[in-house]
Design an enzyme around this catalytic site. Sequence first.
Site, PDB file in Angstrom:
ATOM      1  N   ASP A  45       0.870  -1.165   0.000  1.00  0.00           N
ATOM      2  CA  ASP A  45       0.000   0.000   0.000  1.00  0.00           C
ATOM      3  C   ASP A  45       0.916   1.226   0.000  1.00  0.00           C
ATOM      4  O   ASP A  45       1.692   1.416   0.946  1.00  0.00           O
ATOM      5  CB  ASP A  45      -0.873  -0.031   1.274  1.00  0.00           C
ATOM      6  CG  ASP A  45      -1.907   1.074   1.278  1.00  0.00           C
ATOM      7  OD1 ASP A  45      -1.629   2.145   0.695  1.00  0.00           O
ATOM      8  OD2 ASP A  45      -2.987   0.865   1.859  1.00  0.00           O
ATOM      9  N   CYS A  78      -8.395   8.980 -15.150  1.00  0.00           N
ATOM     10  CA  CYS A  78      -9.257   8.895 -16.338  1.00  0.00           C
ATOM     11  C   CYS A  78     -10.695   9.160 -15.867  1.00  0.00           C
ATOM     12  O   CYS A  78     -11.609   8.428 -16.213  1.00  0.00           O
ATOM     13  CB  CYS A  78      -9.115   7.551 -17.046  1.00  0.00           C
ATOM     14  SG  CYS A  78      -9.439   6.135 -16.002  1.00  0.00           S
TER      15      CYS A  78
HETATM   16  C1  SAM Z   1      -5.615   3.302 -12.564  1.00  0.00           C
HETATM   17  S1  SAM Z   1      -4.748   1.886 -12.113  1.00  0.00           S
HETATM   18  C2  SAM Z   1      -3.115   2.293 -12.613  1.00  0.00           C
HETATM   19  C3  SAM Z   1      -2.852   2.152 -14.103  1.00  0.00           C
HETATM   20  C4  SAM Z   1      -1.373   2.239 -14.438  1.00  0.00           C
HETATM   21  N1  SAM Z   1      -0.768   3.462 -13.952  1.00  0.00           N
HETATM   22  C5  SAM Z   1      -1.113   2.108 -15.913  1.00  0.00           C
HETATM   23  O1  SAM Z   1      -0.901   3.115 -16.591  1.00  0.00           O
HETATM   24  O2  SAM Z   1      -1.088   0.983 -16.430  1.00  0.00           O
HETATM   25  C6  SAM Z   1      -4.658   2.040 -10.375  1.00  0.00           C
HETATM   26  C7  SAM Z   1      -3.809   0.979  -9.674  1.00  0.00           C
HETATM   27  O3  SAM Z   1      -3.626   1.390  -8.320  1.00  0.00           O
HETATM   28  C8  SAM Z   1      -3.525   0.256  -7.504  1.00  0.00           C
HETATM   29  N2  SAM Z   1      -3.779   0.681  -6.109  1.00  0.00           N
HETATM   30  C9  SAM Z   1      -4.963   0.913  -5.503  1.00  0.00           C
HETATM   31  N3  SAM Z   1      -4.781   1.333  -4.232  1.00  0.00           N
HETATM   32  C10 SAM Z   1      -3.446   1.362  -4.033  1.00  0.00           C
HETATM   33  C11 SAM Z   1      -2.620   1.711  -2.911  1.00  0.00           C
HETATM   34  N4  SAM Z   1      -3.165   2.103  -1.766  1.00  0.00           N
HETATM   35  N5  SAM Z   1      -1.287   1.596  -3.044  1.00  0.00           N
HETATM   36  C12 SAM Z   1      -0.740   1.183  -4.202  1.00  0.00           C
HETATM   37  N6  SAM Z   1      -1.462   0.843  -5.303  1.00  0.00           N
HETATM   38  C13 SAM Z   1      -2.796   0.957  -5.218  1.00  0.00           C
HETATM   39  C14 SAM Z   1      -4.569  -0.687  -8.095  1.00  0.00           C
HETATM   40  O4  SAM Z   1      -4.280  -2.024  -7.744  1.00  0.00           O
HETATM   41  C15 SAM Z   1      -4.409  -0.406  -9.605  1.00  0.00           C
HETATM   42  O5  SAM Z   1      -3.554  -1.340 -10.189  1.00  0.00           O
END
Ligand code: SAM
Length: 442
Positions: A308, A379
Amino acid sequence: MEQVISNIINCLSEIDAGRSARVALRSVIEEYQASKADESQLYYTVLELIKRLNVVDLYIKLSSSAFSTKKIPFQMRAILRLATYYLKFEKKNLDQVYDLLSPHYFTYMNVKLLNILSAISNVTEEDLYVNRLDESSKISLQYFTPTWIVRTFIEQWGESFTKDLLSSLLFSLPTYIRVNTLKTTLEEVKASLDENNIVYEEDKDIVGLLKIGDSNAKPIPQLQEFKNGKIVIQQKASVLVPIVLDPTPGENVLDLCASPGSKTSQIASMMGDEKGLVAIDIDKDRMRILLERMELLGVKNVESIQSDSRNLPEKFMSFFDKILIDPPCSSSGTFNSRPEIKWRLRRRDLRLYTKLQTELLEAAAKMVKNQGIVVYSTCSLFHAENHHVIRSFLASHQNFSLRNTIPFIGFKSSLLENKAQEMYPHLHNSEGFFIAKLQRNE
Ligand SMILES: C[S@@+](CC[C@H](N)C(=O)[O-])C[C@H]1O[C@@H](n2cnc3c(N)ncnc32)[C@H](O)[C@@H]1O
């Protein structure tokens, strides 16, 4: 034809059960090895129907008081929805729809299919608007969007902009491919596209980005270049985000929400795949996907951490030159390609997203060096997840200021000193996107 109809019904049932439309379509196509013609019909019918789901369901609701659509099994609801779509949107007649669907129908609550079809066809377009007195609920039906979203968009931009935007969400956006310079060159990719008779255009704003035209040539995922990681399918707005971040070799760069890694791999190639890039994602399965993808795309120097990101400031206090936050969001900018999302999204979800987005921004603020840069992108089309998150962050962090999100391809955000930018499907031929750039100055 019977197989196509059966596949459509299966897909609709799976989406109803909570699967994403893309995943449901892909799994049905793989299982049945559908021909190209059947595959396009399947994609077209399922996506066009899902885009119009509120009106389809309203026709069914108004056709009979004998059953409630909410209480019937997925399979049966899928049949009713498909029948309604054929009758009301494809303007097929009763006999045609009966012939198509009767092999898949088994008597439900003793209601004969023909009775149901004729009841649905008797509901008129005017019937839909009875009791829809305010403008937002009319627009909701005209533009196939939940009323609360229509209201929020009208509050943000007024009615005319909202209508233009909503009508564009019904169309498909162009496919873009990014040349992965870690594995190939623009010239090599262009030669291969020519060889495969694929129509394309070089993007006027971004070097190494190609817009694929309509043709009957091979789909991009079937090209060798795609399979061996030389090209990446990536929306124009998404490619713009790492360009705004502007990472260079030798810097310490953090991708805070990295999976599936489209932007991570782009950042790596901009850094010449030198050491210094760290990618974090909270989700174990998504982290595995990211790592597999990095291998395919030829990225060798990325330190991946499954965690996280909110828990990492102590480990990386004031450490990074540049940080990208691409957090989970409503994905409302992707309604064109993922229309099921608009029916699942609830207003309260926005509150959960903005809370997480704000906490991730707080964590980034601690991990970036003095004079370092934080880029925040979503997005999402909602101000709540974009401008409001940034404005409230700036209000409580006097040591951060906005920087221009160069190059400007989208709209300059007047709510953010004309420095952040917004992209819209009806104006920029791209998914809806928001990008803000912040600098820590102490
Ligand atoms: C919008 S997607 C990211 C897309 C990526 N940047 C790409 O361009 O391919 C958001 C990501 O954030 C991760 N995520 C959600 N909460 C999180 C946290 N607290 N810490 C780290 N990652 C997190 C999710 O698992 C997901 O894979």
